[in-house]
Design a protein around this motif. Structure first.
Motif, PDB file in Angstrom:
ATOM      1  N   ILE A 222       0.873  -1.173   0.000  1.00 24.90           N
ATOM      2  CA  ILE A 222       0.000   0.000   0.000  1.00 24.90           C
ATOM      3  C   ILE A 222       0.911   1.224   0.000  1.00 24.90           C
ATOM      4  O   ILE A 222       1.905   1.254   0.713  1.00 24.90           O
ATOM      5  N   GLN A 223       0.572   2.232  -0.811  1.00 24.55           N
ATOM      6  CA  GLN A 223       1.401   3.424  -0.887  1.00 24.55           C
ATOM      7  C   GLN A 223       0.663   4.620  -0.307  1.00 24.55           C
ATOM      8  O   GLN A 223      -0.536   4.768  -0.532  1.00 24.55           O
ATOM      9  N   THR A 224       1.395   5.431   0.445  1.00 23.06           N
ATOM     10  CA  THR A 224       0.811   6.654   0.982  1.00 23.06           C
ATOM     11  C   THR A 224       1.813   7.788   0.817  1.00 23.06           C
ATOM     12  O   THR A 224       3.022   7.572   0.745  1.00 23.06           O
ATOM     13  N   ARG A 225       1.268   8.986   0.751  1.00 22.56           N
ATOM     14  CA  ARG A 225       2.102  10.186   0.700  1.00 22.56           C
ATOM     15  C   ARG A 225       1.444  11.220   1.597  1.00 22.56           C
ATOM     16  O   ARG A 225       0.306  11.615   1.371  1.00 22.56           O
ATOM     17  N   LEU A 226       2.157  11.620   2.629  1.00 28.69           N
ATOM     18  CA  LEU A 226       1.656  12.567   3.604  1.00 28.69           C
ATOM     19  C   LEU A 226       2.450  13.857   3.457  1.00 28.69           C
ATOM     20  O   LEU A 226       3.676  13.841   3.504  1.00 28.69           O
ATOM     21  N   MET A 227       1.744  14.971   3.257  1.00 26.28           N
ATOM     22  CA  MET A 227       2.401  16.272   3.151  1.00 26.28           C
ATOM     23  C   MET A 227       2.088  17.078   4.401  1.00 26.28           C
ATOM     24  O   MET A 227       0.920  17.318   4.711  1.00 26.28           O
ATOM     25  N   LEU A 228       3.144  17.465   5.115  1.00 22.11           N
ATOM     26  CA  LEU A 228       2.999  18.187   6.372  1.00 22.11           C
ATOM     27  C   LEU A 228       3.662  19.552   6.224  1.00 22.11           C
ATOM     28  O   LEU A 228       4.888  19.648   6.150  1.00 22.11           O
TER      29      LEU A 228
ATOM     30  N   ARG B  88      -3.331  23.058   5.691  1.00 22.73           N
ATOM     31  CA  ARG B  88      -4.057  21.795   5.572  1.00 22.73           C
ATOM     32  C   ARG B  88      -3.891  21.279   4.155  1.00 22.73           C
ATOM     33  O   ARG B  88      -4.059  22.022   3.200  1.00 22.73           O
ATOM     34  N   HIS B  89      -3.536  20.021   4.028  1.00 20.37           N
ATOM     35  CA  HIS B  89      -3.384  19.383   2.722  1.00 20.37           C
ATOM     36  C   HIS B  89      -4.311  18.177   2.643  1.00 20.37           C
ATOM     37  O   HIS B  89      -4.554  17.512   3.643  1.00 20.37           O
ATOM     38  N   GLN B  90      -4.808  17.898   1.443  1.00 17.62           N
ATOM     39  CA  GLN B  90      -5.560  16.677   1.182  1.00 17.62           C
ATOM     40  C   GLN B  90      -4.545  15.638   0.705  1.00 17.62           C
ATOM     41  O   GLN B  90      -3.792  15.897  -0.220  1.00 17.62           O
ATOM     42  N   CYS B  91      -4.530  14.484   1.346  1.00 12.69           N
ATOM     43  CA  CYS B  91      -3.609  13.419   0.975  1.00 12.69           C
ATOM     44  C   CYS B  91      -4.415  12.159   0.652  1.00 12.69           C
ATOM     45  O   CYS B  91      -5.462  11.913   1.249  1.00 12.69           O
ATOM     46  N   ILE B  92      -3.902  11.383  -0.293  1.00 16.45           N
ATOM     47  CA  ILE B  92      -4.568  10.137  -0.679  1.00 16.45           C
ATOM     48  C   ILE B  92      -3.951   8.983   0.098  1.00 16.45           C
ATOM     49  O   ILE B  92      -2.731   8.842   0.145  1.00 16.45           O
ATOM     50  N   TYR B  93      -4.822   8.199   0.712  1.00 12.48           N
ATOM     51  CA  TYR B  93      -4.387   7.003   1.434  1.00 12.48           C
ATOM     52  C   TYR B  93      -4.885   5.789   0.677  1.00 12.48           C
ATOM     53  O   TYR B  93      -6.073   5.687   0.389  1.00 12.48           O
ATOM     54  N   GLN B  94      -3.984   4.879   0.358  1.00  9.28           N
ATOM     55  CA  GLN B  94      -4.386   3.633  -0.279  1.00  9.28           C
ATOM     56  C   GLN B  94      -4.643   2.609   0.810  1.00  9.28           C
ATOM     57  O   GLN B  94      -3.853   2.487   1.740  1.00  9.28           O
ATOM     58  N   THR B  95      -5.759   1.907   0.697  1.00  4.45           N
ATOM     59  CA  THR B  95      -6.055   0.805   1.613  1.00  4.45           C
ATOM     60  C   THR B  95      -6.487  -0.388   0.772  1.00  4.45           C
ATOM     61  O   THR B  95      -6.736  -0.260  -0.425  1.00  4.45           O
ATOM     62  N   ILE B  96      -6.591  -1.520   1.408  1.00  5.70           N
ATOM     63  CA  ILE B  96      -7.056  -2.720   0.719  1.00  5.70           C
ATOM     64  C   ILE B  96      -8.458  -2.497   0.172  1.00  5.70           C
ATOM     65  O   ILE B  96      -8.821  -2.977  -0.892  1.00  5.70           O
TER      66      ILE B  96
ATOM     67  N   GLY C 151      -9.625   0.295  -0.921  1.00  6.83           N
ATOM     68  CA  GLY C 151      -9.634   1.342  -1.945  1.00  6.83           C
ATOM     69  C   GLY C 151      -8.949   2.601  -1.444  1.00  6.83           C
ATOM     70  O   GLY C 151      -8.506   2.675  -0.305  1.00  6.83           O
ATOM     71  N   ASP C 152      -8.876   3.595  -2.302  1.00  8.74           N
ATOM     72  CA  ASP C 152      -8.231   4.861  -1.957  1.00  8.74           C
ATOM     73  C   ASP C 152      -9.232   5.814  -1.313  1.00  8.74           C
ATOM     74  O   ASP C 152     -10.402   5.808  -1.674  1.00  8.74           O
ATOM     75  N   PHE C 153      -8.747   6.605  -0.358  1.00  7.40           N
ATOM     76  CA  PHE C 153      -9.594   7.660   0.167  1.00  7.40           C
ATOM     77  C   PHE C 153      -8.744   8.885   0.482  1.00  7.40           C
ATOM     78  O   PHE C 153      -7.543   8.804   0.651  1.00  7.40           O
ATOM     79  N   SER C 154      -9.408  10.028   0.520  1.00  7.39           N
ATOM     80  CA  SER C 154      -8.743  11.296   0.744  1.00  7.39           C
ATOM     81  C   SER C 154      -8.886  11.679   2.210  1.00  7.39           C
ATOM     82  O   SER C 154      -9.957  11.560   2.794  1.00  7.39           O
ATOM     83  N   ILE C 155      -7.789  12.135   2.786  1.00 10.88           N
ATOM     84  CA  ILE C 155      -7.805  12.521   4.199  1.00 10.88           C
ATOM     85  C   ILE C 155      -7.160  13.904   4.331  1.00 10.88           C
ATOM     86  O   ILE C 155      -6.219  14.218   3.605  1.00 10.88           O
ATOM     87  N   GLY C 156      -7.701  14.731   5.213  1.00  7.33           N
ATOM     88  CA  GLY C 156      -7.147  16.060   5.447  1.00  7.33           C
ATOM     89  C   GLY C 156      -6.065  16.001   6.509  1.00  7.33           C
ATOM     90  O   GLY C 156      -6.216  15.314   7.515  1.00  7.33           O
ATOM     91  N   VAL C 157      -4.976  16.726   6.281  1.00  5.42           N
ATOM     92  CA  VAL C 157      -3.854  16.747   7.211  1.00  5.42           C
ATOM     93  C   VAL C 157      -3.528  18.203   7.515  1.00  5.42           C
ATOM     94  O   VAL C 157      -3.196  18.972   6.609  1.00  5.42           O
ATOM     95  N   PHE C 158      -3.662  18.589   8.798  1.00  7.09           N
ATOM     96  CA  PHE C 158      -3.319  19.943   9.215  1.00  7.09           C
ATOM     97  C   PHE C 158      -2.118  19.876  10.155  1.00  7.09           C
ATOM     98  O   PHE C 158      -2.175  19.215  11.195  1.00  7.09           O
TER      99      PHE C 158
ATOM    100  N   LEU D 195      -5.517  14.641  11.684  1.00  8.31           N
ATOM    101  CA  LEU D 195      -6.086  13.993  10.503  1.00  8.31           C
ATOM    102  C   LEU D 195      -7.591  14.169  10.569  1.00  8.31           C
ATOM    103  O   LEU D 195      -8.192  14.021  11.635  1.00  8.31           O
ATOM    104  N   ASP D 196      -8.190  14.520   9.422  1.00 11.49           N
ATOM    105  CA  ASP D 196      -9.641  14.630   9.374  1.00 11.49           C
ATOM    106  C   ASP D 196     -10.162  13.944   8.116  1.00 11.49           C
ATOM    107  O   ASP D 196      -9.462  13.832   7.119  1.00 11.49           O
ATOM    108  N   PHE D 197     -11.378  13.460   8.238  1.00 13.31           N
ATOM    109  CA  PHE D 197     -12.054  12.802   7.121  1.00 13.31           C
ATOM    110  C   PHE D 197     -13.372  13.530   6.930  1.00 13.31           C
ATOM    111  O   PHE D 197     -14.152  13.636   7.870  1.00 13.31           O
ATOM    112  N   ASP D 198     -13.599  14.091   5.743  1.00 10.23           N
ATOM    113  CA  ASP D 198     -14.775  14.936   5.499  1.00 10.23           C
ATOM    114  C   ASP D 198     -14.862  16.060   6.521  1.00 10.23           C
ATOM    115  O   ASP D 198     -15.930  16.350   7.067  1.00 10.23           O
TER     116      ASP D 198
END
Length: 147
Positions: free
Chosen positions: A74-80, A85-93, A95-102, A123-126
């Motif tokens: 699984i690949q992830t990229r976190l921008m801090l 606040r950045h939107q980052c894509i998290y890959q999971t088994i 599927g992919d989802f977008s998560i907010g990172v402040f 981390l925030d979701f929606d």
């Protein structure tokens, strides 16, 4: 000794979720280098369930931003970036989802010989808070034992 992994990397990570705090500590060998005004910390993270599985982690440290790239099954990229606040894509088994990172704090005390990096972020979701997180990384040159 492998010249490429001549640094010890100590990582302490904390995650606070619904009033419960989880803490992990990792001590591993890895790579550390400086290119222009950026530092790079690289290390492998092995699975406890299956030691043959691992992730390659590469942390790029710029003056006001830290980017964590994690590659494996699984690949992830976190921008801090401090104060942003950045939107980052998290890959999971599943599927992919977008998560907010402040990023609340970013303390970079790295030098050509190692040093430390401390980052705290949420981390925030929606836009709903999921967790508060903090990590502290210390990079030291391995001591060469004479023998």
């Amino acid at each position: 000794m492998d010249n490429k992994e001549k640094y010890m990397i100590s990582i302490i990570g904390e995650q606070c979720l619904d009033g419960e705090t989880d803490k992990i500590e990792v001590l591993t060998s890895g790579k550390f280098m400086r290119k222009r005004d950026h530092f790079y910390i690289g290390y492998k993270e092995y699975s406890e369930e299956n030691p043959a599985e691992y992730y390659d982690n590469l942390i790029k440290v710029e003056p006001n931003m830290v980017t964590i790239n994690r590659k494996g099954q699984i690949q992830t990229r976190l921008m801090l970036e401090k104060g942003r606040r950045h939107q980052c894509i998290y890959q999971t088994i599943a599927g992919d989802f977008s998560i907010g990172v402040f990023t609340k704090t970013l303390n970079n005390n790295l030098t050509d010989n190692g040093g430390s990096l401390e980052v705290s972020y949420t981390l925030d979701f929606d836009t709903n808070l999921v967790s508060e997180n903090r990590f502290y990384i210390e990079v030291t040159e391995k001591q060469i034992s004479e023998g």
